[in-house]
Write a protein that holds these residues in place. Sequence first.
Motif, PDB file in Angstrom:
ATOM      1  N   LEU A  75       0.914  -1.209  -0.085  1.00 28.15           N
ATOM      2  CA  LEU A  75       0.150   0.055  -0.068  1.00 28.15           C
ATOM      3  C   LEU A  75       0.809   1.220   0.015  1.00 28.15           C
ATOM      4  O   LEU A  75       1.657   1.305   0.978  1.00 28.15           O
ATOM      5  CB  LEU A  75      -0.964  -0.110   1.561  1.00 28.15           C
ATOM      6  N   ARG A  76       0.597   2.162  -1.237  1.00 32.35           N
ATOM      7  CA  ARG A  76       1.339   3.442  -1.018  1.00 32.35           C
ATOM      8  C   ARG A  76       0.047   4.511  -1.061  1.00 32.35           C
ATOM      9  O   ARG A  76      -0.435   4.999  -2.151  1.00 32.35           O
ATOM     10  CB  ARG A  76       2.127   3.513  -2.321  1.00 32.35           C
ATOM     11  N   PRO A  77      -0.268   4.764  -0.014  1.00 33.57           N
ATOM     12  CA  PRO A  77      -1.347   5.720   0.056  1.00 33.57           C
ATOM     13  C   PRO A  77      -1.067   6.998  -0.820  1.00 33.57           C
ATOM     14  O   PRO A  77      -0.180   7.797  -0.532  1.00 33.57           O
ATOM     15  CB  PRO A  77      -1.634   6.145   1.350  1.00 33.57           C
ATOM     16  N   HIS A  78      -2.163   7.318  -1.820  1.00 30.81           N
ATOM     17  CA  HIS A  78      -2.071   8.542  -2.589  1.00 30.81           C
ATOM     18  C   HIS A  78      -3.631   8.332  -3.420  1.00 30.81           C
ATOM     19  O   HIS A  78      -4.310   7.502  -3.292  1.00 30.81           O
ATOM     20  CB  HIS A  78      -0.818   8.264  -3.814  1.00 30.81           C
ATOM     21  N   LEU A  79      -3.584   9.500  -4.034  1.00 27.74           N
ATOM     22  CA  LEU A  79      -4.757   9.997  -4.735  1.00 27.74           C
ATOM     23  C   LEU A  79      -4.475  10.179  -6.185  1.00 27.74           C
ATOM     24  O   LEU A  79      -3.761  11.392  -6.489  1.00 27.74           O
ATOM     25  CB  LEU A  79      -5.581  11.020  -4.003  1.00 27.74           C
ATOM     26  N   THR A  80      -4.686   9.544  -7.311  1.00 29.14           N
ATOM     27  CA  THR A  80      -4.220   9.557  -8.523  1.00 29.14           C
ATOM     28  C   THR A  80      -5.247  10.862  -9.065  1.00 29.14           C
ATOM     29  O   THR A  80      -6.395  10.828  -8.985  1.00 29.14           O
ATOM     30  CB  THR A  80      -4.686   8.481  -9.461  1.00 29.14           C
ATOM     31  N   LEU A  81      -4.502  11.711  -9.639  1.00 30.31           N
ATOM     32  CA  LEU A  81      -5.044  13.082 -10.261  1.00 30.31           C
ATOM     33  C   LEU A  81      -5.016  13.029 -11.581  1.00 30.31           C
ATOM     34  O   LEU A  81      -5.989  13.735 -12.579  1.00 30.31           O
ATOM     35  CB  LEU A  81      -4.299  14.024  -9.673  1.00 30.31           C
ATOM     36  N   ALA A  82      -4.045  12.418 -12.562  1.00 27.02           N
ATOM     37  CA  ALA A  82      -3.852  12.442 -14.099  1.00 27.02           C
ATOM     38  C   ALA A  82      -2.837  11.636 -14.474  1.00 27.02           C
ATOM     39  O   ALA A  82      -2.022  11.179 -13.667  1.00 27.02           O
ATOM     40  CB  ALA A  82      -3.390  13.989 -14.318  1.00 27.02           C
ATOM     41  N   ARG A  83      -2.963  11.213 -15.866  1.00 28.33           N
ATOM     42  CA  ARG A  83      -2.090  10.431 -16.577  1.00 28.33           C
ATOM     43  C   ARG A  83      -1.627  11.201 -17.408  1.00 28.33           C
ATOM     44  O   ARG A  83      -2.360  12.204 -18.364  1.00 28.33           O
ATOM     45  CB  ARG A  83      -3.003   9.163 -16.879  1.00 28.33           C
ATOM     46  N   ALA A  84      -0.318  10.934 -17.978  1.00 26.35           N
ATOM     47  CA  ALA A  84       0.309  11.650 -19.105  1.00 26.35           C
ATOM     48  C   ALA A  84       0.062  11.135 -20.556  1.00 26.35           C
ATOM     49  O   ALA A  84      -0.157   9.690 -20.548  1.00 26.35           O
ATOM     50  CB  ALA A  84       1.821  11.818 -19.009  1.00 26.35           C
ATOM     51  N   ARG A  85      -0.312  11.734 -21.486  1.00 23.15           N
ATOM     52  CA  ARG A  85      -0.486  11.001 -22.628  1.00 23.15           C
ATOM     53  C   ARG A  85       1.065  11.115 -23.181  1.00 23.15           C
ATOM     54  O   ARG A  85       1.842  11.693 -22.465  1.00 23.15           O
ATOM     55  CB  ARG A  85      -1.272  12.103 -23.784  1.00 23.15           C
ATOM     56  N   ARG A  86       1.295  10.318 -24.245  1.00 23.98           N
ATOM     57  CA  ARG A  86       2.568  10.414 -24.864  1.00 23.98           C
ATOM     58  C   ARG A  86       3.266  11.731 -25.156  1.00 23.98           C
ATOM     59  O   ARG A  86       2.608  12.745 -25.622  1.00 23.98           O
ATOM     60  CB  ARG A  86       2.741   9.901 -26.205  1.00 23.98           C
ATOM     61  N   GLY A  87       4.330  12.089 -24.817  1.00 24.94           N
ATOM     62  CA  GLY A  87       5.228  13.192 -24.689  1.00 24.94           C
ATOM     63  C   GLY A  87       4.754  14.262 -23.641  1.00 24.94           C
ATOM     64  O   GLY A  87       5.237  15.391 -23.611  1.00 24.94           O
ATOM     65  N   ASP A  88       4.040  13.783 -22.663  1.00 31.72           N
ATOM     66  CA  ASP A  88       3.443  14.985 -21.640  1.00 31.72           C
ATOM     67  C   ASP A  88       4.261  14.617 -20.274  1.00 31.72           C
ATOM     68  O   ASP A  88       3.842  15.204 -19.043  1.00 31.72           O
ATOM     69  CB  ASP A  88       2.045  14.866 -21.373  1.00 31.72           C
ATOM     70  N   THR A  89       5.197  13.942 -20.136  1.00 35.51           N
ATOM     71  CA  THR A  89       5.934  13.710 -19.047  1.00 35.51           C
ATOM     72  C   THR A  89       6.261  14.985 -18.194  1.00 35.51           C
ATOM     73  O   THR A  89       6.368  14.694 -16.942  1.00 35.51           O
ATOM     74  CB  THR A  89       7.007  12.648 -18.948  1.00 35.51           C
ATOM     75  N   SER A  90       6.763  15.837 -18.879  1.00 39.17           N
ATOM     76  CA  SER A  90       7.319  17.058 -18.165  1.00 39.17           C
ATOM     77  C   SER A  90       6.250  17.701 -17.607  1.00 39.17           C
ATOM     78  O   SER A  90       6.296  18.477 -16.420  1.00 39.17           O
ATOM     79  CB  SER A  90       7.790  18.064 -19.163  1.00 39.17           C
ATOM     80  N   ALA A  91       4.999  17.553 -18.078  1.00 36.17           N
ATOM     81  CA  ALA A  91       3.689  18.175 -17.385  1.00 36.17           C
ATOM     82  C   ALA A  91       3.463  17.458 -16.162  1.00 36.17           C
ATOM     83  O   ALA A  91       3.097  18.299 -15.126  1.00 36.17           O
ATOM     84  CB  ALA A  91       2.473  18.198 -18.440  1.00 36.17           C
ATOM     85  N   VAL A  92       3.628  16.395 -16.163  1.00 35.34           N
ATOM     86  CA  VAL A  92       3.540  15.616 -14.851  1.00 35.34           C
ATOM     87  C   VAL A  92       4.450  15.819 -13.826  1.00 35.34           C
ATOM     88  O   VAL A  92       3.923  16.198 -12.405  1.00 35.34           O
ATOM     89  CB  VAL A  92       3.529  13.852 -15.102  1.00 35.34           C
ATOM     90  N   VAL A  93       5.730  16.030 -14.101  1.00 35.46           N
ATOM     91  CA  VAL A  93       6.865  16.320 -13.396  1.00 35.46           C
ATOM     92  C   VAL A  93       6.287  17.812 -12.620  1.00 35.46           C
ATOM     93  O   VAL A  93       6.562  18.015 -11.434  1.00 35.46           O
ATOM     94  CB  VAL A  93       8.144  16.302 -13.807  1.00 35.46           C
ATOM     95  N   ASP A  94       5.948  18.760 -13.460  1.00 42.10           N
ATOM     96  CA  ASP A  94       5.818  20.203 -13.132  1.00 42.10           C
ATOM     97  C   ASP A  94       4.560  20.149 -12.119  1.00 42.10           C
ATOM     98  O   ASP A  94       4.417  20.899 -11.130  1.00 42.10           O
ATOM     99  CB  ASP A  94       5.364  21.023 -14.267  1.00 42.10           C
ATOM    100  N   VAL A  95       3.511  19.415 -12.537  1.00 39.09           N
ATOM    101  CA  VAL A  95       2.285  19.327 -11.525  1.00 39.09           C
ATOM    102  C   VAL A  95       2.696  18.683 -10.236  1.00 39.09           C
ATOM    103  O   VAL A  95       2.269  19.387  -9.102  1.00 39.09           O
ATOM    104  CB  VAL A  95       1.018  18.674 -12.149  1.00 39.09           C
ATOM    105  N   ALA A  96       3.297  17.852 -10.177  1.00 38.51           N
ATOM    106  CA  ALA A  96       3.820  17.178  -8.833  1.00 38.51           C
ATOM    107  C   ALA A  96       4.630  18.144  -8.062  1.00 38.51           C
ATOM    108  O   ALA A  96       4.319  18.310  -6.899  1.00 38.51           O
ATOM    109  CB  ALA A  96       4.653  15.773  -9.205  1.00 38.51           C
ATOM    110  N   GLY A  97       5.489  18.799  -8.896  1.00 44.40           N
ATOM    111  CA  GLY A  97       6.449  19.847  -7.997  1.00 44.40           C
ATOM    112  C   GLY A  97       5.357  20.924  -7.467  1.00 44.40           C
ATOM    113  O   GLY A  97       5.826  21.588  -6.632  1.00 44.40           O
ATOM    114  N   ARG A  98       4.376  21.392  -8.411  1.00 49.60           N
ATOM    115  CA  ARG A  98       3.413  22.435  -7.500  1.00 49.60           C
ATOM    116  C   ARG A  98       2.593  21.924  -6.489  1.00 49.60           C
ATOM    117  O   ARG A  98       2.211  23.040  -5.645  1.00 49.60           O
ATOM    118  CB  ARG A  98       2.231  22.824  -8.771  1.00 49.60           C
ATOM    119  N   LEU A  99       2.298  20.626  -6.209  1.00 48.93           N
ATOM    120  CA  LEU A  99       1.668  20.250  -5.064  1.00 48.93           C
ATOM    121  C   LEU A  99       2.494  19.915  -3.942  1.00 48.93           C
ATOM    122  O   LEU A  99       2.199  19.502  -2.959  1.00 48.93           O
ATOM    123  CB  LEU A  99       1.014  18.742  -5.378  1.00 48.93           C
ATOM    124  N   ALA A 100       4.089  20.201  -4.198  1.00 49.48           N
ATOM    125  CA  ALA A 100       5.109  19.851  -3.122  1.00 49.48           C
ATOM    126  C   ALA A 100       4.506  20.462  -1.754  1.00 49.48           C
ATOM    127  O   ALA A 100       4.447  19.874  -0.760  1.00 49.48           O
ATOM    128  CB  ALA A 100       6.337  20.111  -3.486  1.00 49.48           C
TER     129      ALA A 100
END
Length: 196
Positions: free
Chosen positions: A129-154
């Motif tokens: 168990l890794r407690p988390h709430l999934t918010l979004a998934r990247a489409r191909r090529g959107d990996t930088s978006a995922v990293v940025d959103v995660a950083g905004r939530l820090a």
Amino acid sequence: MGEPTREPTVRVFVAVAPPDEAKTELERALGPAYVAYPGLRWNRIEDWHITLAFLGELPLPALESMRPVLADAAAARPSLELALRGGGHFDERVVWAGVDGELDGLHRLADDVRGAIRACGIDFETRPLRPHLTLARARRGDTSAVVDVAGRLAGFDGLAWRTRRLHLVASNFGRGPGVIRYRDVDAWEFGGAPAV
């Protein structure tokens, strides 16, 4: 002779869900990310949940056998105080909000739920168990978006809330490019007194 008729199946999991006020608070914090990254496959706010046991595809009769044991598991457990805090990503493909609070109790609840389901004769892949709430998934090529959103939530530090129900949830088959949608099959109130 024709092919044997295949029994219908449904993809299911067991979860707890934040209350509306906690989800609204996180949704507000995500507002700029929604605008900046409309190409991410954002989960609908009404579908946000914290998975305790992912069971995969099960035949419909298996759901009936699980209902009484999940009802008993919920009745025997106290509600837990949790909060949504921080964020991160899995493999630069999935962005999530973190969960904080009574995590030992959440792990015990997950263990109880998983044990009750196995006692019904239902086998499923067990992951830690890794407690988390999934918010979004990247489409191909959107990996930088995922990293940025995660950083905004820090620095996100959501309000504390108590778990109210244990949910048995079914998803659509999630195949294809569309958003995965969820629906409660059933839900049971926690019955124990709140932990002190």
